[in-house]
Design a protein around this motif. Structure first.
Motif, PDB file in Angstrom:
ATOM      1  N   THR A  19      20.884  31.288 -76.229  1.00  0.00           N
ATOM      2  CA  THR A  19      21.833  32.335 -76.587  1.00  0.00           C
ATOM      3  C   THR A  19      22.935  31.757 -77.457  1.00  0.00           C
ATOM      4  O   THR A  19      23.133  30.542 -77.501  1.00  0.00           O
ATOM      5  CB  THR A  19      22.400  33.014 -75.314  1.00  0.00           C
ATOM      6  N   MET A  47      17.283  34.832 -77.193  1.00  0.00           N
ATOM      7  CA  MET A  47      18.042  36.066 -77.010  1.00  0.00           C
ATOM      8  C   MET A  47      18.488  36.603 -78.379  1.00  0.00           C
ATOM      9  O   MET A  47      18.579  35.855 -79.361  1.00  0.00           O
ATOM     10  CB  MET A  47      19.259  35.809 -76.106  1.00  0.00           C
ATOM     11  N   ASP A  48      18.769  37.907 -78.427  1.00  0.00           N
ATOM     12  CA  ASP A  48      19.098  38.580 -79.688  1.00  0.00           C
ATOM     13  C   ASP A  48      20.265  37.953 -80.433  1.00  0.00           C
ATOM     14  O   ASP A  48      20.266  37.911 -81.663  1.00  0.00           O
ATOM     15  CB  ASP A  48      19.391  40.058 -79.435  1.00  0.00           C
ATOM     16  N   SER A  49      21.259  37.458 -79.711  1.00  0.00           N
ATOM     17  CA  SER A  49      22.441  36.897 -80.369  1.00  0.00           C
ATOM     18  C   SER A  49      22.101  35.713 -81.269  1.00  0.00           C
ATOM     19  O   SER A  49      22.851  35.404 -82.198  1.00  0.00           O
ATOM     20  CB  SER A  49      23.487  36.473 -79.333  1.00  0.00           C
ATOM     21  N   CYS A  50      20.976  35.085 -81.041  1.00  0.00           N
ATOM     22  CA  CYS A  50      20.565  33.939 -81.870  1.00  0.00           C
ATOM     23  C   CYS A  50      20.177  34.372 -83.278  1.00  0.00           C
ATOM     24  O   CYS A  50      20.087  33.531 -84.181  1.00  0.00           O
ATOM     25  CB  CYS A  50      19.398  33.202 -81.216  1.00  0.00           C
ATOM     26  N   HIS A  51      19.934  35.652 -83.468  1.00  0.00           N
ATOM     27  CA  HIS A  51      19.547  36.174 -84.792  1.00  0.00           C
ATOM     28  C   HIS A  51      20.634  37.060 -85.392  1.00  0.00           C
ATOM     29  O   HIS A  51      20.388  37.716 -86.404  1.00  0.00           O
ATOM     30  CB  HIS A  51      18.250  36.987 -84.682  1.00  0.00           C
ATOM     31  N   GLN A  52      21.804  37.106 -84.774  1.00  0.00           N
ATOM     32  CA  GLN A  52      22.870  38.003 -85.217  1.00  0.00           C
ATOM     33  C   GLN A  52      23.979  37.227 -85.929  1.00  0.00           C
ATOM     34  O   GLN A  52      24.166  36.047 -85.702  1.00  0.00           O
ATOM     35  CB  GLN A  52      23.480  38.725 -84.014  1.00  0.00           C
ATOM     36  N   GLY A  59      27.235  38.040 -83.641  1.00  0.00           N
ATOM     37  CA  GLY A  59      27.044  39.423 -83.211  1.00  0.00           C
ATOM     38  C   GLY A  59      28.305  39.988 -82.587  1.00  0.00           C
ATOM     39  O   GLY A  59      29.286  39.284 -82.361  1.00  0.00           O
ATOM     40  N   GLN A  63      26.983  42.689 -77.638  1.00  0.00           N
ATOM     41  CA  GLN A  63      25.653  42.093 -77.792  1.00  0.00           C
ATOM     42  C   GLN A  63      25.606  40.701 -77.165  1.00  0.00           C
ATOM     43  O   GLN A  63      24.683  40.365 -76.431  1.00  0.00           O
ATOM     44  CB  GLN A  63      25.274  41.997 -79.272  1.00  0.00           C
ATOM     45  N   ARG A  64      26.604  39.903 -77.451  1.00  0.00           N
ATOM     46  CA  ARG A  64      26.633  38.527 -76.941  1.00  0.00           C
ATOM     47  C   ARG A  64      26.782  38.519 -75.425  1.00  0.00           C
ATOM     48  O   ARG A  64      26.115  37.748 -74.724  1.00  0.00           O
ATOM     49  CB  ARG A  64      27.756  37.744 -77.620  1.00  0.00           C
ATOM     50  N   ASP A  67      23.490  39.611 -73.755  1.00  0.00           N
ATOM     51  CA  ASP A  67      22.526  38.509 -73.701  1.00  0.00           C
ATOM     52  C   ASP A  67      22.768  37.624 -72.483  1.00  0.00           C
ATOM     53  O   ASP A  67      21.831  37.260 -71.772  1.00  0.00           O
ATOM     54  CB  ASP A  67      22.596  37.653 -74.964  1.00  0.00           C
TER      55      ASP A  67
END
Length: 124
Positions: A19, A47-52, A59, A63-64, A67
């Motif tokens: 994350t 986790m999504d935050s790794c791509h935001q 992010g 979002q963070r 995660d």
């Protein structure tokens, strides 16, 4: 003085969350982290935050925080690796589910700005 609790040690084949609760991580560094964890026999979940990216943060705050909340509440995940320090983790504190964190102790790794999270979690 309150006694610290210790989560179970990580073992081969354990799932671990990656994350980014503070600054964004580059795709190159994310790939290196995934490769490193796999070489240790762990199964990384990104986790999504790794791509935001949202300005100087990885992010939006929600979002963070989501995660981290998901990583702590997921019984399959045994550890959480925060990929960057920088700035922004203290902004997540009001959004974290500390009851879930307390009831699901996990290996939690990070440095620099992640210290705000370490201190809060260690107060549980």
């Amino acid at each position: 003085m309150k006694k610290l609790f210790y989560p179970a040690a990580l073992k081969p084949n354990d799932m671990v969350a990656l994350t980014a609760p503070s600054s964004p991580v580059s795709e190159k560094d994310l790939k290196i982290a995934v490769k490193s964890l796999k070489s240790l026999g762990l199964k990384p979940i990104i986790m999504d935050s790794c791509h935001q990216s949202h300005g100087y943060l990885s992010g939006h705050d929600k979002q963070r925080a989501d995660d981290l909340n998901r990583a702590f509440s997921d019984k399959r995940i045994k550890g959480i690796f925060c990929l960057r320090g920088g700035y922004g983790s203290a902004r997540l504190l009001p959004l974290l589910d500390f009851n879930s964190i307390k009831n699901n102790p996990k290996v939690f790794i990070g440095y620099s700005d992640i210290t705000a999270l370490h201190i809060s979690i260690n107060k549980l």
